[in-house]
Enzyme design. Structure first.
Site, short mmCIF file in Angstrom:
data_model
loop_
_atom_site.label_atom_id
_atom_site.label_comp_id
_atom_site.label_asym_id
_atom_site.label_seq_id
_atom_site.Cartn_x
_atom_site.Cartn_y
_atom_site.Cartn_z
N ALA A 31 7.15 44.54 -34.45
CA ALA A 31 7.58 45.30 -33.24
C ALA A 31 6.93 44.71 -32.05
O ALA A 31 5.77 44.11 -32.30
CB ALA A 31 7.03 46.56 -33.57
N ASN B 195 9.74 48.89 -27.07
CA ASN B 195 9.45 49.45 -25.84
C ASN B 195 9.37 48.35 -24.84
O ASN B 195 9.23 47.25 -24.98
CB ASN B 195 8.01 50.15 -26.08
CG ASN B 195 6.91 49.33 -26.59
OD1 ASN B 195 6.72 48.88 -27.58
ND2 ASN B 195 6.26 48.62 -25.56
N MET C 283 0.86 42.51 -31.65
CA MET C 283 -0.16 42.28 -31.94
C MET C 283 -0.06 41.38 -33.52
O MET C 283 -1.22 41.83 -34.36
CB MET C 283 -1.10 43.71 -32.29
CG MET C 283 -0.99 44.19 -30.70
SD MET C 283 -1.77 46.07 -31.14
CE MET C 283 -1.20 46.74 -29.37
N SER C 284 0.73 40.68 -33.75
CA SER C 284 0.71 40.27 -35.26
C SER C 284 1.37 38.94 -35.17
O SER C 284 1.47 38.33 -33.92
CB SER C 284 1.48 41.32 -36.29
OG SER C 284 2.77 41.14 -35.66
N SER D 167 5.71 46.83 -38.48
CA SER D 167 6.02 47.96 -38.04
C SER D 167 7.33 48.34 -37.72
O SER D 167 8.21 47.70 -36.91
CB SER D 167 5.62 48.33 -36.56
OG SER D 167 4.17 48.28 -36.72
N HIS E 148 -3.73 43.38 -39.71
CA HIS E 148 -3.83 42.96 -38.16
C HIS E 148 -5.29 42.39 -37.73
O HIS E 148 -6.17 43.19 -38.20
CB HIS E 148 -3.45 44.12 -37.32
CG HIS E 148 -2.14 44.52 -37.47
ND1 HIS E 148 -1.72 45.38 -38.35
CD2 HIS E 148 -1.09 44.07 -36.85
CE1 HIS E 148 -0.25 45.43 -38.52
NE2 HIS E 148 0.34 44.73 -37.39
N HIS F 48 3.26 51.12 -42.59
CA HIS F 48 2.87 50.11 -43.32
C HIS F 48 2.41 50.41 -44.62
O HIS F 48 1.29 50.82 -44.99
CB HIS F 48 1.73 49.19 -42.57
CG HIS F 48 2.22 48.43 -41.43
ND1 HIS F 48 1.49 47.42 -40.76
CD2 HIS F 48 3.19 48.63 -40.58
CE1 HIS F 48 1.92 47.25 -39.68
NE2 HIS F 48 2.76 47.91 -39.35
N TYR G 233 -6.66 43.57 -35.18
CA TYR G 233 -7.37 44.76 -34.55
C TYR G 233 -8.01 45.47 -35.41
O TYR G 233 -8.56 46.53 -35.17
CB TYR G 233 -6.40 45.55 -33.65
CG TYR G 233 -5.13 46.05 -34.31
CD1 TYR G 233 -5.35 46.98 -35.30
CD2 TYR G 233 -3.93 45.28 -34.14
CE1 TYR G 233 -4.19 47.60 -36.01
CE2 TYR G 233 -2.81 46.13 -34.66
CZ TYR G 233 -2.89 47.05 -35.64
OH TYR G 233 -1.84 47.67 -36.18
N GLU G 234 -7.76 45.40 -36.91
CA GLU G 234 -8.48 46.35 -37.82
C GLU G 234 -9.85 45.75 -38.00
O GLU G 234 -10.94 46.43 -38.55
CB GLU G 234 -7.67 46.17 -39.37
CG GLU G 234 -6.45 46.82 -39.29
CD GLU G 234 -5.40 46.70 -40.32
OE1 GLU G 234 -6.05 46.87 -41.44
OE2 GLU G 234 -4.46 46.06 -40.17
N HIS H 288 2.64 54.91 -30.41
CA HIS H 288 2.79 54.26 -31.47
C HIS H 288 4.33 55.03 -32.14
O HIS H 288 4.73 54.32 -32.72
CB HIS H 288 1.68 54.30 -32.48
CG HIS H 288 1.85 53.47 -33.56
ND1 HIS H 288 2.08 52.14 -33.78
CD2 HIS H 288 1.64 53.89 -35.05
CE1 HIS H 288 2.22 51.84 -34.97
NE2 HIS H 288 1.95 52.87 -35.74
N1 HPA Z 1 2.37 45.83 -26.90
C1 HPA Z 1 1.83 45.32 -27.84
N2 HPA Z 1 2.14 45.27 -29.01
C2 HPA Z 1 3.25 46.19 -29.45
C3 HPA Z 1 4.03 46.71 -28.24
C4 HPA Z 1 3.47 46.63 -26.99
O1 HPA Z 1 3.98 46.76 -25.89
N3 HPA Z 1 4.98 47.24 -28.50
C5 HPA Z 1 4.81 47.05 -30.11
N4 HPA Z 1 3.83 46.52 -30.47
#
Ligand code: HPA
Length: 276
Positions: free
Chosen positions: A127, A238, A214-215, A39, A97, A71, A99-100, A250
């Site tokens: 990210a 973030n 998440m990756s 990302s 990912h 992506h 989560y998909e 997002h």
């Molecule tokens: N948490 C999980 N995955 C992320 C985050 C987060 O704060 N920021 C970017 N990907």
């Protein structure tokens, strides 16, 4: 058998088939390094110049269509030349990912295909949210180690793989020599697709986590198990949940990534030839 049936029934054979297609299509018998752009990282590849080859990932055996914004699901081949060295780089724009909900096989398919196509080094970018308040938004952080809170492994059977030096110290040292401002941290792998609760971030901090995302973790394990050296770089997009009281979104994650991607692309271009 369809390409997706092969992915789940014999993932390594599926990766080998995709690798053969990459070799045939690019005309490159062996690539040296692969980069997976997560990302917000997609624009970092602009620094690598014009690709020698590009296709949509789903044209290759075992690759599923992308589902996440930011992506684009492309595979490219680049020639990177510096210091009299010529390095062949495979670039994956986007990834699958956990989560998909399609299982771990599609998540690790690109790195397995890359290793089968010759890559000795795998660079994983992502990210992340910063758990550790010493990190700020827009800062790239080298992954020193990870904590898997998904407990999902791409490996099964009695394969007891050592992960002591999963994120190569040798490569981290080369990057830090090039850019002394680079810091390191422990990445916590969270399945998503929900972001974490503030209580979960508190738990991760207590466990020794600095970054959350998440990756990356399944890909690092799968590529390392096949003998590749791994570099992981997280871009802080973030502050993690509860750190500032702000809600996570997002679109903001994608925008923060873009701002720092150019600098990282130039850094990677300069560093990649030094790895070989
Ligand atoms: N948490 C999980 N995955 C992320 C985050 C987060 O704060 N920021 C970017 N990907």
């Amino acid at each position: 058998m369809t390409s997706s049936e092969l992915l789940y029934s014999d993932p390594l054979a599926c990766a080998a088939a995709a690798a053969q297609e990459i070799i045939t299509r690019t005309g490159v018998a062996s690539h040296d390094v692969a980069l997976v752009m997560g990302s917000g990282w997609v624009s970092a590849v602009d620094a690598l110049g014009t690709p020698a080859y590009e296709c949509n990932a789903e044209e290759l055996t075992g690759f599923l269509p992308p589902t996440v914004e930011g992506h684009s699901g492309k595979v490219r081949s680049y020639v990177i030349e510096a210091d009299g060295k010529k390095v062949r780089a495979l670039v994956f724009l986007g990834r699958t990912h956990l989560y998909e909900g399609k299982g771990v096989e599609p998540v690790v398919h690109s790195v397995r295909a890359a290793v089968k196509a010759g890559c000795k080094v795998i660079i994983l970018t992502n990210a992340c949210g910063a758990i550790n308040t010493k990190f700020s938004v827009g800062q790239p952080v080298l992954i020193r180690d990870h904590i898997s809170l998904t407990a999902v492994s791409p490996l099964s059977g009695a394969t007891f793989v050592d992960l002591t030096d999963l994120y190569s110290k040798r490569i981290r040292e080369i990057l830090k020599r090039e850019d002394a401002t680079l810091d390191e941290g422990v990445y916590v792998h969270w399945r998503g697709p929900t972001y974490e609760t503030p209580a979960e971030i508190h738990m991760m901090r207590t466990m020794g986590g600095d970054l959350v995302g998440m990756s990356t973790v399944p890909e690092a394990i799968a590529a390392h198990a096949l003998g590749a050296e791994i570099l992981g770089i997280s871009l802080v997009t973030n502050a993690a949940a509860g750190v500032t009281g702000k809600k996570l979104n997002h679109e903001e994650v994608i925008a923060a990534g873009k701002a720092a991607a150019d600098r990282m692309g130039a850094l990677l271009k300069g560093v990649i030839p030094q790895l070989f």
